[in-house]
Write an enzyme that holds these catalytic residues in place. Structure first.
Site, PDB file in Angstrom:
ATOM      1  N   GLY A 249       0.900  -0.937  -0.152  1.00 42.10           N
ATOM      2  CA  GLY A 249      -0.160  -0.026  -0.495  1.00 42.10           C
ATOM      3  C   GLY A 249       0.856   1.474   0.307  1.00 42.10           C
ATOM      4  O   GLY A 249       0.255   2.311  -0.050  1.00 42.10           O
ATOM      5  N   GLU A 291       4.338  -6.315   0.664  1.00 47.03           N
ATOM      6  CA  GLU A 291       3.905  -6.739  -0.517  1.00 47.03           C
ATOM      7  C   GLU A 291       3.561  -5.406  -1.330  1.00 47.03           C
ATOM      8  O   GLU A 291       2.700  -5.300  -1.612  1.00 47.03           O
ATOM      9  CB  GLU A 291       2.412  -7.532  -0.576  1.00 47.03           C
ATOM     10  CG  GLU A 291       2.623  -9.226   0.039  1.00 47.03           C
ATOM     11  CD  GLU A 291       1.175  -9.121   0.383  1.00 47.03           C
ATOM     12  OE1 GLU A 291       0.965 -11.048   0.987  1.00 47.03           O
ATOM     13  OE2 GLU A 291      -0.086  -8.802   0.690  1.00 47.03           O
ATOM     14  N   GLY A 293       3.571  -3.817  -4.289  1.00 45.27           N
ATOM     15  CA  GLY A 293       3.701  -3.971  -6.006  1.00 45.27           C
ATOM     16  C   GLY A 293       3.245  -2.262  -6.665  1.00 45.27           C
ATOM     17  O   GLY A 293       4.267  -2.284  -7.778  1.00 45.27           O
ATOM     18  N   ARG A 331      -8.227   3.658 -13.794  1.00 44.90           N
ATOM     19  CA  ARG A 331      -8.648   4.488 -13.233  1.00 44.90           C
ATOM     20  C   ARG A 331      -8.921   5.820 -13.217  1.00 44.90           C
ATOM     21  O   ARG A 331      -9.308   5.964 -12.033  1.00 44.90           O
ATOM     22  CB  ARG A 331      -7.079   4.187 -12.202  1.00 44.90           C
ATOM     23  CG  ARG A 331      -6.216   2.714 -12.174  1.00 44.90           C
ATOM     24  CD  ARG A 331      -4.855   2.779 -11.598  1.00 44.90           C
ATOM     25  NE  ARG A 331      -5.105   3.060 -10.379  1.00 44.90           N
ATOM     26  CZ  ARG A 331      -3.991   4.558  -9.744  1.00 44.90           C
ATOM     27  NH1 ARG A 331      -4.193   5.565 -11.012  1.00 44.90           N
ATOM     28  NH2 ARG A 331      -5.216   4.918  -8.939  1.00 44.90           N
ATOM     29  N   CYS A 362     -16.664   5.101 -27.028  1.00 42.57           N
ATOM     30  CA  CYS A 362     -17.853   5.482 -27.039  1.00 42.57           C
ATOM     31  C   CYS A 362     -18.474   5.558 -25.586  1.00 42.57           C
ATOM     32  O   CYS A 362     -19.684   4.831 -25.435  1.00 42.57           O
ATOM     33  CB  CYS A 362     -18.752   4.639 -28.283  1.00 42.57           C
ATOM     34  SG  CYS A 362     -20.371   5.076 -28.280  1.00 42.57           S
ATOM     35  N   TYR A 391      -1.401  -1.462 -12.495  1.00 37.47           N
ATOM     36  CA  TYR A 391      -2.736  -1.246 -12.787  1.00 37.47           C
ATOM     37  C   TYR A 391      -3.452  -0.871 -13.637  1.00 37.47           C
ATOM     38  O   TYR A 391      -4.564   0.173 -13.699  1.00 37.47           O
ATOM     39  CB  TYR A 391      -3.280  -0.577 -11.321  1.00 37.47           C
ATOM     40  CG  TYR A 391      -3.274  -1.031  -9.898  1.00 37.47           C
ATOM     41  CD1 TYR A 391      -4.139  -2.553  -9.864  1.00 37.47           C
ATOM     42  CD2 TYR A 391      -2.241  -0.804  -9.067  1.00 37.47           C
ATOM     43  CE1 TYR A 391      -3.828  -3.033  -8.536  1.00 37.47           C
ATOM     44  CE2 TYR A 391      -1.566  -1.347  -7.901  1.00 37.47           C
ATOM     45  CZ  TYR A 391      -2.564  -2.725  -7.721  1.00 37.47           C
ATOM     46  OH  TYR A 391      -2.283  -3.388  -6.933  1.00 37.47           O
TER      47      TYR A 391
END
Length: 432
Positions: A249, A291, A293, A331, A362, A391
């Site tokens: 995080g 963790e 990422g 995002r 569209c 992401y």
């Protein structure tokens, strides 16, 4: 101006990444195009590994959270840089297997693992199952028994910590679809239940409080709460939990407004809290996992687009449309995520034009960024959106039957394709 050192401007006034001219990359490989800098990725991996040596005497390991970007090349790099792997689906397990990743270093997450995924994980010799709920615990015990193995497990715990981030990416509070709650006794009862099961072996506790966090204190608080729980389990149930996974995080820089905490600062403060708590309870410091990422691949990546139409609506806004959009970067539509947008063709010019960068789908909400400053965007220019390594490809889709872009890895001025561009034939491959 730039989020990291892999970006620069060359004598042509073009944006470069890893020594490669982005305008030339767009010309050679087409757009939209994801580009990653290998050196940045490896340096971040090494920083995490070294922080474990410095603050935990090597008693720990970073796990690359592959949901940020799962592909064979990233699995290979993670292995070469001595990281483990955090996976969340059968597909991510399959990717790791195909990349030759050592499966004993893989942790399998997910709040609703299917029976087929669990069987596949067992057959693939996944090292640890991060159990999310009682249904999964019982299902895993049953399948492990059928397969004749004892599955090593971790329990995902909700420590009740508010990470002060977007509601959609807060995962440590009691109202979350992930994990066992501490406040209700649910987590403790789950550990008690495990004692009676024959085919699972509890090795670890896990927590994750959210994503894109810039404050160290929530991480410290979560770590203290987790050590408290490890001590409670030992004192009341006589079970020693030798490993603790503190999740990820860690925030990155998307725009100049973001102020990420140096990762070493996080590691140091959390390690002090962990050691003090363990000393207080007279227990051994557990083997620590984290963790990361987004923080490994996010700032290492950019996305290149070609400008098409430009539509000026007097006194309202100017739309600059590109040849990608929500199919390769969802995002903004999901979170209204801020990004830095540059005209890679005119990177040496002042970004004075206020525009809304629109995608080609569209869909009215197909936007990359609104009211952002870009240097004189004209048809044919190459726009670069920074910090898109995490992401973006992993959340990409084929909406409007748009093929997903290629991905190129650059290092010291040399590009290689690590994910091929999808073709129209790829889009109909599974049609009958």
């Amino acid at each position: 101006m730039f989020v990291n050192d892999c970006l620069n401007i060359n004598e042509k006034g073009h944006l470069t990444i890893g020594g490669c001219d982005t305008v030339e990359l767009a010309k050679e490989y087409g757009t939209p195009l994801y580009v990653l800098d290998e050196t940045t990725i490896r340096n971040t991996c090494r920083a995490y590994v070294n922080s474990f040596k410095k603050f935990y005497n090597g008693n720990g390991m970073p796990l690359y959270a592959s949901k940020a970007l799962s592909c064979k090349e990233l699995c290979r790099i993670a292995n070469e840089e001595n990281l483990g792997l955090d996976v969340v689906s059968g597909g991510e397990i399959y990717t790791a297997v195909q990349a030759g990743f050592p499966m004993e270093k893989v942790h399998f997450h997910g709040n609703n693992k299917t029976a087929d995924e669990i069987r596949f994980a067992i057959k693939s010799k996944v090292g640890k199952f991060v159990v999310d709920n009682l249904y999964e615990l019982e299902l895993l015990d049953e399948i492990a028994g059928e397969e004749g193995i004892t599955a090593n497990i971790s329990f995902r715990i909700k420590p009740g910590v508010d990470a002060h981030t977007h509601n959609f990416i807060r995962t440590g509070q009691i109202d979350s679809k992930f994990g066992f709650a501490l406040e209700t006794g649910e987590a403790f009862n789950a550990v008690k239940k495990t004692i009676k099961l024959k085919n699972v072996n509890i090795k670890e506790l896990h927590c994750h409080i959210g994503s894109q966090i810039f404050d160290i204190e929530p991480f410290v608080t979560a770590a203290e709460i987790m050590i408290d729980f490890i001590a409670k389990i030992k004192n009341e149930l006589g079970i020693n939990i030798p490993e603790l996974n503190l999740g990820g995080g860690f925030g990155i820089m998307y725009t100049e407004k973001d102020e990420p905490v140096p990762y070493e600062n996080y590691m140091e403060k959390v390690s002090v809290a962990v050691k003090e708590k363990c000393s207080q309870y007279g227990i051994d410091v557990p083997f620590i996992y984290i963790e990361p990422g987004r923080s490994i691949v996010g700032e290492a990546g950019i996305t290149l687009y070609t400008v098409g139409s430009k539509k000026e609506i007097p006194n309202i806004r100017t739309y600059v449309s590109v040849d990608g959009g929500m199919t390769d970067n969802i995002r903004y539509a999901l979170y209204q995520s801020d990004y830095t947008v540059l005209n890679a063709s005119k990177a040496n010019q002042e970004p004075n034009d206020i525009v809304t960068v629109a995608g080609k789908c569209c869909e009215s909400g197909d936007l990359i960024q609104e009211n952002t400053k870009v240097a004189d965007p004209q048809a044919g220019d190459i726009l670069a959106v920074l910090s898109t390594g995490a992401y973006n490809y992993s959340m990409a889709s084929n909406y409007n039957r748009i093929p997903r872009p290629a991905m190129v890895m650059v290092k010291d001025g040399q590009p290689i394709v690590i994910i091929k561009r999808e073709s129209y034939e790829d889009l109909v491959r599974n049609d009958v």
